[in-house]
Design a protein around this motif. Sequence first.
Motif, PDB file in Angstrom:
ATOM      1  N   GLY A  46      52.051  57.421  43.195  1.00 58.15           N
ATOM      2  CA  GLY A  46      51.833  56.736  44.467  1.00 58.15           C
ATOM      3  C   GLY A  46      50.369  56.387  44.664  1.00 58.15           C
ATOM      4  O   GLY A  46      50.031  55.252  45.034  1.00 58.15           O
ATOM      5  N   GLY A  47      49.478  57.333  44.414  1.00 58.96           N
ATOM      6  CA  GLY A  47      48.047  57.075  44.541  1.00 58.96           C
ATOM      7  C   GLY A  47      47.569  56.026  43.563  1.00 58.96           C
ATOM      8  O   GLY A  47      46.775  55.145  43.901  1.00 58.96           O
ATOM      9  N   HIS A  48      48.045  56.115  42.336  1.00 58.90           N
ATOM     10  CA  HIS A  48      47.656  55.161  41.291  1.00 58.90           C
ATOM     11  C   HIS A  48      48.084  53.754  41.680  1.00 58.90           C
ATOM     12  O   HIS A  48      47.294  52.804  41.584  1.00 58.90           O
ATOM     13  CB  HIS A  48      48.296  55.586  39.963  1.00 58.90           C
ATOM     14  CG  HIS A  48      47.707  54.953  38.763  1.00 58.90           C
ATOM     15  ND1 HIS A  48      48.300  53.901  38.124  1.00 58.90           N
ATOM     16  CD2 HIS A  48      46.569  55.240  38.082  1.00 58.90           C
ATOM     17  CE1 HIS A  48      47.555  53.558  37.083  1.00 58.90           C
ATOM     18  NE2 HIS A  48      46.508  54.360  37.029  1.00 58.90           N
ATOM     19  N   ALA A  49      49.308  53.597  42.123  1.00 54.73           N
ATOM     20  CA  ALA A  49      49.812  52.268  42.494  1.00 54.73           C
ATOM     21  C   ALA A  49      49.127  51.750  43.752  1.00 54.73           C
ATOM     22  O   ALA A  49      48.769  50.570  43.824  1.00 54.73           O
ATOM     23  CB  ALA A  49      51.328  52.311  42.680  1.00 54.73           C
ATOM     24  N   LEU A  50      48.936  52.623  44.739  1.00 53.35           N
ATOM     25  CA  LEU A  50      48.277  52.185  45.972  1.00 53.35           C
ATOM     26  C   LEU A  50      46.839  51.752  45.712  1.00 53.35           C
ATOM     27  O   LEU A  50      46.330  50.846  46.371  1.00 53.35           O
ATOM     28  CB  LEU A  50      48.319  53.289  47.030  1.00 53.35           C
ATOM     29  CG  LEU A  50      49.687  53.555  47.643  1.00 53.35           C
ATOM     30  CD1 LEU A  50      49.659  54.838  48.471  1.00 53.35           C
ATOM     31  CD2 LEU A  50      50.152  52.380  48.481  1.00 53.35           C
ATOM     32  N   SER A  51      46.185  52.391  44.754  1.00 54.69           N
ATOM     33  CA  SER A  51      44.800  52.019  44.452  1.00 54.69           C
ATOM     34  C   SER A  51      44.718  50.679  43.717  1.00 54.69           C
ATOM     35  O   SER A  51      43.636  50.121  43.590  1.00 54.69           O
ATOM     36  CB  SER A  51      44.113  53.112  43.632  1.00 54.69           C
ATOM     37  OG  SER A  51      44.648  53.170  42.328  1.00 54.69           O
ATOM     38  N   ARG A  52      45.835  50.171  43.261  1.00 49.76           N
ATOM     39  CA  ARG A  52      45.862  48.906  42.524  1.00 49.76           C
ATOM     40  C   ARG A  52      46.467  47.754  43.327  1.00 49.76           C
ATOM     41  O   ARG A  52      46.684  46.674  42.791  1.00 49.76           O
ATOM     42  CB  ARG A  52      46.629  49.089  41.222  1.00 49.76           C
ATOM     43  CG  ARG A  52      45.766  49.765  40.191  1.00 49.76           C
ATOM     44  CD  ARG A  52      46.549  50.557  39.185  1.00 49.76           C
ATOM     45  NE  ARG A  52      45.655  51.124  38.185  1.00 49.76           N
ATOM     46  CZ  ARG A  52      44.818  52.133  38.385  1.00 49.76           C
ATOM     47  NH1 ARG A  52      44.721  52.680  39.563  1.00 49.76           N
ATOM     48  NH2 ARG A  52      44.050  52.591  37.418  1.00 49.76           N
ATOM     49  N   THR A  53      46.778  48.009  44.575  1.00 46.27           N
ATOM     50  CA  THR A  53      47.353  46.968  45.426  1.00 46.27           C
ATOM     51  C   THR A  53      46.484  46.782  46.661  1.00 46.27           C
ATOM     52  O   THR A  53      45.664  47.636  46.991  1.00 46.27           O
ATOM     53  CB  THR A  53      48.784  47.335  45.858  1.00 46.27           C
ATOM     54  OG1 THR A  53      48.759  48.587  46.546  1.00 46.27           O
ATOM     55  CG2 THR A  53      49.732  47.419  44.679  1.00 46.27           C
ATOM     56  N   HIS A  54      46.707  45.671  47.340  1.00 47.88           N
ATOM     57  CA  HIS A  54      45.934  45.356  48.537  1.00 47.88           C
ATOM     58  C   HIS A  54      46.812  44.593  49.513  1.00 47.88           C
ATOM     59  O   HIS A  54      47.837  44.039  49.134  1.00 47.88           O
ATOM     60  CB  HIS A  54      44.704  44.520  48.171  1.00 47.88           C
ATOM     61  CG  HIS A  54      43.837  45.178  47.152  1.00 47.88           C
ATOM     62  ND1 HIS A  54      42.996  46.211  47.467  1.00 47.88           N
ATOM     63  CD2 HIS A  54      43.705  44.976  45.815  1.00 47.88           C
ATOM     64  CE1 HIS A  54      42.372  46.622  46.371  1.00 47.88           C
ATOM     65  NE2 HIS A  54      42.787  45.882  45.352  1.00 47.88           N
ATOM     66  N   GLY A  55      46.396  44.583  50.756  1.00 53.39           N
ATOM     67  CA  GLY A  55      47.026  43.761  51.779  1.00 53.39           C
ATOM     68  C   GLY A  55      48.498  44.068  51.976  1.00 53.39           C
ATOM     69  O   GLY A  55      48.919  45.230  52.011  1.00 53.39           O
ATOM     70  N   ALA A  56      49.281  43.000  52.081  1.00 49.95           N
ATOM     71  CA  ALA A  56      50.715  43.133  52.364  1.00 49.95           C
ATOM     72  C   ALA A  56      51.442  43.877  51.243  1.00 49.95           C
ATOM     73  O   ALA A  56      52.364  44.650  51.508  1.00 49.95           O
ATOM     74  CB  ALA A  56      51.340  41.754  52.568  1.00 49.95           C
ATOM     75  N   GLU A  57      51.011  43.669  50.011  1.00 47.09           N
ATOM     76  CA  GLU A  57      51.655  44.360  48.885  1.00 47.09           C
ATOM     77  C   GLU A  57      51.439  45.869  48.991  1.00 47.09           C
ATOM     78  O   GLU A  57      52.352  46.662  48.768  1.00 47.09           O
ATOM     79  CB  GLU A  57      51.090  43.829  47.568  1.00 47.09           C
ATOM     80  CG  GLU A  57      51.778  44.393  46.344  1.00 47.09           C
ATOM     81  CD  GLU A  57      51.195  43.847  45.048  1.00 47.09           C
ATOM     82  OE1 GLU A  57      51.612  44.356  43.995  1.00 47.09           O
ATOM     83  OE2 GLU A  57      50.353  42.938  45.083  1.00 47.09           O
ATOM     84  N   ARG A  58      50.229  46.268  49.368  1.00 51.45           N
ATOM     85  CA  ARG A  58      49.930  47.698  49.523  1.00 51.45           C
ATOM     86  C   ARG A  58      50.744  48.289  50.675  1.00 51.45           C
ATOM     87  O   ARG A  58      51.291  49.383  50.560  1.00 51.45           O
ATOM     88  CB  ARG A  58      48.448  47.912  49.766  1.00 51.45           C
ATOM     89  CG  ARG A  58      48.104  49.389  49.969  1.00 51.45           C
ATOM     90  CD  ARG A  58      46.660  49.582  50.278  1.00 51.45           C
ATOM     91  NE  ARG A  58      46.032  50.188  49.113  1.00 51.45           N
ATOM     92  CZ  ARG A  58      44.779  50.574  49.077  1.00 51.45           C
ATOM     93  NH1 ARG A  58      43.984  50.370  50.104  1.00 51.45           N
ATOM     94  NH2 ARG A  58      44.298  51.154  48.009  1.00 51.45           N
TER      95      ARG A  58
END
Length: 168
Positions: free
Chosen positions: A74-86
Amino acid sequence: MRLTQELDARTPVTRWKPYAVSAVAVATSAVLGGAAVDPHSDWYRALRKPPWQPPGWAFGLVWTPLYATIAWAGGHALSRTHGAERRALAVGLGANLALNTAWNWAFFARRSPAAGVVGTVLLDLSNLLLVRRMHRSDPYGARVLAPYAAWCAFATALNVDIARRNAG
């Protein structure tokens, strides 16, 4: 201003914040879900269970690293997304953890294997959606969730068998 934002995005606190948020969410789910579990209750011990059910100690042995991988992915993916995608990924992860927690309450607190089946099927669907969503931005993080999704599918089969053996 943009350069300041880019440099700010590289600070250690900013880099670790998604991991911390994910870890707190997963730990909260584990604690809240665990509060409902009583494998030593007379009700649970009286349930007819399949011979292929793992021993009780195996569940803690499996769930501990699974929760760690959920937090990390979850942390890894959240750190690689932004805005609406995050935001969508965070909502998906939160919903998944809520379903994970709810299963314990449906099965153990309500003392209902049938309600547990509903909960675990919903969790399996949520796992598929979460892995799919995560794969778009972080294929590695999505692969890290595979053991969690597989264990939940196994738990669904186990829950279905327990519900069938104890129906009526």
